[in-house]
Motif scaffolding. Structure first.
Motif, PDB file in Angstrom:
ATOM      1  N   SER A 165      -1.607   3.728  -5.423  1.00  0.00           N
ATOM      2  CA  SER A 165      -2.084   2.662  -4.550  1.00  0.00           C
ATOM      3  C   SER A 165      -3.603   2.541  -4.627  1.00  0.00           C
ATOM      4  O   SER A 165      -4.158   1.437  -4.666  1.00  0.00           O
ATOM      5  N   GLN A 166      -4.269   3.680  -4.677  1.00  0.00           N
ATOM      6  CA  GLN A 166      -5.728   3.691  -4.774  1.00  0.00           C
ATOM      7  C   GLN A 166      -6.182   3.076  -6.092  1.00  0.00           C
ATOM      8  O   GLN A 166      -7.131   2.287  -6.127  1.00  0.00           O
ATOM      9  N   GLU A 167      -5.507   3.412  -7.181  1.00  0.00           N
ATOM     10  CA  GLU A 167      -5.876   2.865  -8.486  1.00  0.00           C
ATOM     11  C   GLU A 167      -5.729   1.345  -8.501  1.00  0.00           C
ATOM     12  O   GLU A 167      -6.580   0.630  -9.044  1.00  0.00           O
TER      13      GLU A 167
ATOM     14  N   LYS B 150       0.820  -1.212   0.000  1.00  0.00           N
ATOM     15  CA  LYS B 150       0.000   0.000   0.000  1.00  0.00           C
ATOM     16  C   LYS B 150       0.853   1.259   0.000  1.00  0.00           C
ATOM     17  O   LYS B 150       0.482   2.274  -0.581  1.00  0.00           O
TER      18      LYS B 150
ATOM     19  N   SER C 204     -11.369   2.561  -2.595  1.00  0.00           N
ATOM     20  CA  SER C 204     -10.770   3.862  -2.288  1.00  0.00           C
ATOM     21  C   SER C 204     -11.312   4.420  -0.984  1.00  0.00           C
ATOM     22  O   SER C 204     -10.656   5.198  -0.305  1.00  0.00           O
TER      23      SER C 204
ATOM     24  N   LEU D  53      -8.987   3.251   1.703  1.00  0.00           N
ATOM     25  CA  LEU D  53      -7.716   3.958   1.632  1.00  0.00           C
ATOM     26  C   LEU D  53      -7.859   5.369   2.185  1.00  0.00           C
ATOM     27  O   LEU D  53      -6.972   5.883   2.856  1.00  0.00           O
TER      28      LEU D  53
ATOM     29  N   GLN E  13      -0.137   7.675  -3.187  1.00  0.00           N
ATOM     30  CA  GLN E  13      -1.467   7.338  -2.700  1.00  0.00           C
ATOM     31  C   GLN E  13      -2.447   7.131  -3.845  1.00  0.00           C
ATOM     32  O   GLN E  13      -3.303   6.245  -3.799  1.00  0.00           O
TER      33      GLN E  13
END
Length: 615
Positions: free
Chosen positions: A395-397, A341, A408, A411, A392
């Protein structure tokens, strides 16, 4: 000029074919377990040719084009020479018949490829020369461990014959490569391993630039077959020792005649071009057995979670769907590791091989530290996230696509818990993770977007080499060019590309946009973005008919345009060149305003592109 390829829209796959799973050796670290003891060689021989021909024909009828058909095992060379001759002929014919379509998508395979332990190589040398077979040979280093573990099924060492065949491989006139799998015991003999590399290179006449390492991992089937053997034999090498091994190779071979191999081939498996770094390998990589069963790959062969179906009994659609779905499920079952992450390279690594994750019951790539070391040594090829905010987003994608259960929202909540002092206000829709809102589904349901994102409409020509361009946010892998004002390069664009979302062709333009990886921060969002270098438009009516593709295409010579901006291309700074039309570009921004799900997933420029360094 070479004859240009005819662009095709078929889905391409890498197909490994295992005509027999039988092997003539009894290596005690083999991940295939008892499968290599099968007694079906006669049956394998009888069905080997028919299965491959049927599978290729079935895939092609379903608009699926194998771009690489490689022979794997077991040990393929246990089959009779006439069977191998037939297999080589089928594969060569496949490449010949689909040469234009394959070349159009950047694939240049023309001859069969085989993975072999070399034990029977001397018997088949002339046959392989005749068919120009490319060879991937498996040998243990250091050689003392090859003598110890690479035995026949009767326990006899294969070292002497293998070294004779390595010497013969050195004389082989077509492409060849060797590989070695490393466990903890191999690492403990690193100095001896280095000496053997030089011995093979200098005394056996095989060029060790064409070589690669692999790191072994725990295998359930191996544990079952060799339950009574010393477990230390297959003890995987921990992260930190993999990095130490990599550094030792650099210390010993940088600046030598083997530096090219070290930098280009030796650690290839851990780079983004390899299947282990694919976002979802089940969409593109398949292993077909002689009995028609299809698995994920050699690592997943015979393992139920990686069984996709049977080419004789199941539809191609169900096999393809099973591949994508099962790999997705395995990644989800192992979860998204906390280190992943926060990783600056999640967009490159995609958290590693699904099979190894399942075998080790661990959500993190088993070569994570080594991969990071390689990425850091090559920042221009494997750029990390540019900022905490960028990381970030990456990582979200990844989480949105591979781990929708995390989403998301999770996250964002993690971020809120870590930064409670900030006044965040995020309200995300409950249906953010519905399949119908995924980018691929949005594109599929929109005729204009399908053209905007098409990967067969624009072709980049560099010195008579042709490469179709794809959207930077959809392509499975990056290609980075090295360009200079001494080269010639052109674009060939399908005429129908200009008619979409446009009622008057005379008003449409080819829209070109150049960005540089020099980061700048601007706008109300204060996002860090690639710097704009120039934009250029030329009206459709001014474009010439393509001399390579005929009336269905127009072309534009980019050579003078790039030379004009020569002074703007900075040394060692990556450039990003986008191609679209005026009206497709307008539609993209219109779609962003109309559809929030599209906006969040296509926030970066989605157009077909090339990336290059200027020299």
């Amino acid at each position: 000029m070479n004859a240009p390829p005819a662009p095709q829209s078929k889905h391409v796959i890498h197909l490994l074919y295992v005509p027999t799973v039988f092997c003539n050796l009894g290596c005690q670290y083999c991940y295939l377990g008892e499968q290599t003891n099968t007694k079906t060689l006669k049956k394998d021989q009888q069905q080997a040719l028919g299965t491959l021909e049927f599978a290729l024909d079935t895939f092609l009828k379903n608009d699926i084009l194998p771009f690489n058909v490689s022979l794997h095992g077991g040990e393929v060379t246990t089959l009779p020479a006439n069977t191998l001759d037939g297999l080589f002929t089928i594969i060569s014919k496949h490449y010949h018949q689909h040469h234009k379509a394959l070349t159009a998508q950047g694939f240049k395979k023309a001859h069969p490829h085989i993975k072999t332990n070399l034990y029977n190589f001397h018997k088949l040398y002339d046959l392989m020369v005749e068919h120009q077979v490319s060879i991937s040979a498996s040998v243990d280093l250091p050689l003392s461990l090859h003598k110890k573990y690479r035995t026949t099924k009767q326990g006899k060492s294969t070292l002497e014959r293998t070294l004779e065949n390595v010497r013969l491989l050195g004389k082989y006139p077509h492409y060849k490569k060797m590989s070695s799998v490393l466990y903890r015991e191999h690492f403990d003999k690193t100095d001896e391993l280095i000496e053997d590399i030089w011995h093979i290179h200098n005394e056996l006449g095989y060029d060790m630039n064409y070589f690669n390492f692999m790191f072994g991992f725990e295998s359930e089937l191996n544990d079952i077959r060799f339950a009574d053997r010393d477990a230390s034999m297959t003890q995987a090498l921990p992260d930190e020792l993999q990095v130490e091994f990599y550094q030792k190779m650099k210390n010993n071979f940088m600046g030598t005649e083997l530096e090219m191999g070290l930098k280009k081939h030796w650690f290839d498996e851990f780079k983004p071009s390899y299947c282990t770094n694919a976002f979802n390998c089940g969409e593109r990589f398949f292993l077909l057995q002689g009995d028609g069963n299809i698995y994920s790959c050699v690592r997943g062969q015979g393992v139920e979670p990686f069984y996709y179906g049977n080419i004789f009994n199941d539809s191609v659609e169900s096999i393809m769907n099973n591949g994508q779905r099962k790999i997705h499920v395995v990644h989800q079952q192992q979860g998204l590791d906390e280190d992943c992450k926060q990783c600056d390279y999640i967009h490159i690594c995609h958290t590693g091989c699904a099979v190894v994750k399942q075998q080790r019951q661990n959500g993190k790539s088993y070569t994570c530290a080594l991969q990071k070391a390689i990425y850091k040594d090559n920042p221009e090829l494997y750029p990390p996230a540019q900022s905490k905010q960028h990381q970030q987003l990456l990582s979200q994608e990844y989480a949105l696509s591979m781990h929708p259960d995390l989403s998301s929202r999770q996250l964002v909540f993690d971020k809120l818990e870590k930064e409670p002092q900030k006044n965040h206000h995020f309200i995300l829709p409950n249906d953010l993770n519905d399949n119908k809102n995924a980018l691929g589904e949005i594109i599929e349901k929109d005729d204009i977007l399908r053209t905007l994102y098409s990967d067969d409409s624009i072709i980049f020509e560099l010195e008579s080499d042709f490469q179709t361009l794809a959207s930077q946010i959809l392509k499975p892998a990056r290609t980075v060019y090295s360009l200079s004002d001494e080269q010639c390069f052109r674009l060939h664009i399908r005429r129908s590309f200009f008619t979409v979302n446009c009622t008057e062709l005379v008003r449409n333009t080819l829209f070109l946009q150049m960005l540089s990886n020099n980061k700048v921060t601007y706008g109300d969002e204060q996002r860090s973005k690639q710097a704009h270098v120039f934009s250029y438009q030329i009206y459709y009516e001014q474009l010439q008919t393509s001399d390579a593709y005929g009336n269905e295409y127009v072309m534009l010579d980019l050579t003078a345009l790039f030379a004009l901006h020569n002074h703007l291309f900075k040394k060692n700074v990556l450039n990003n060149f986008f191609v679209t039309t005026h009206y497709l570009r307008e539609y993209h921004y219109q779609k962003q305003r109309m559809n929030g799900f599209y906006h969040i997933q296509a926030i970066n420029l989605p157009f077909q592109n090339i990336e290059f360094y200027w020299s």
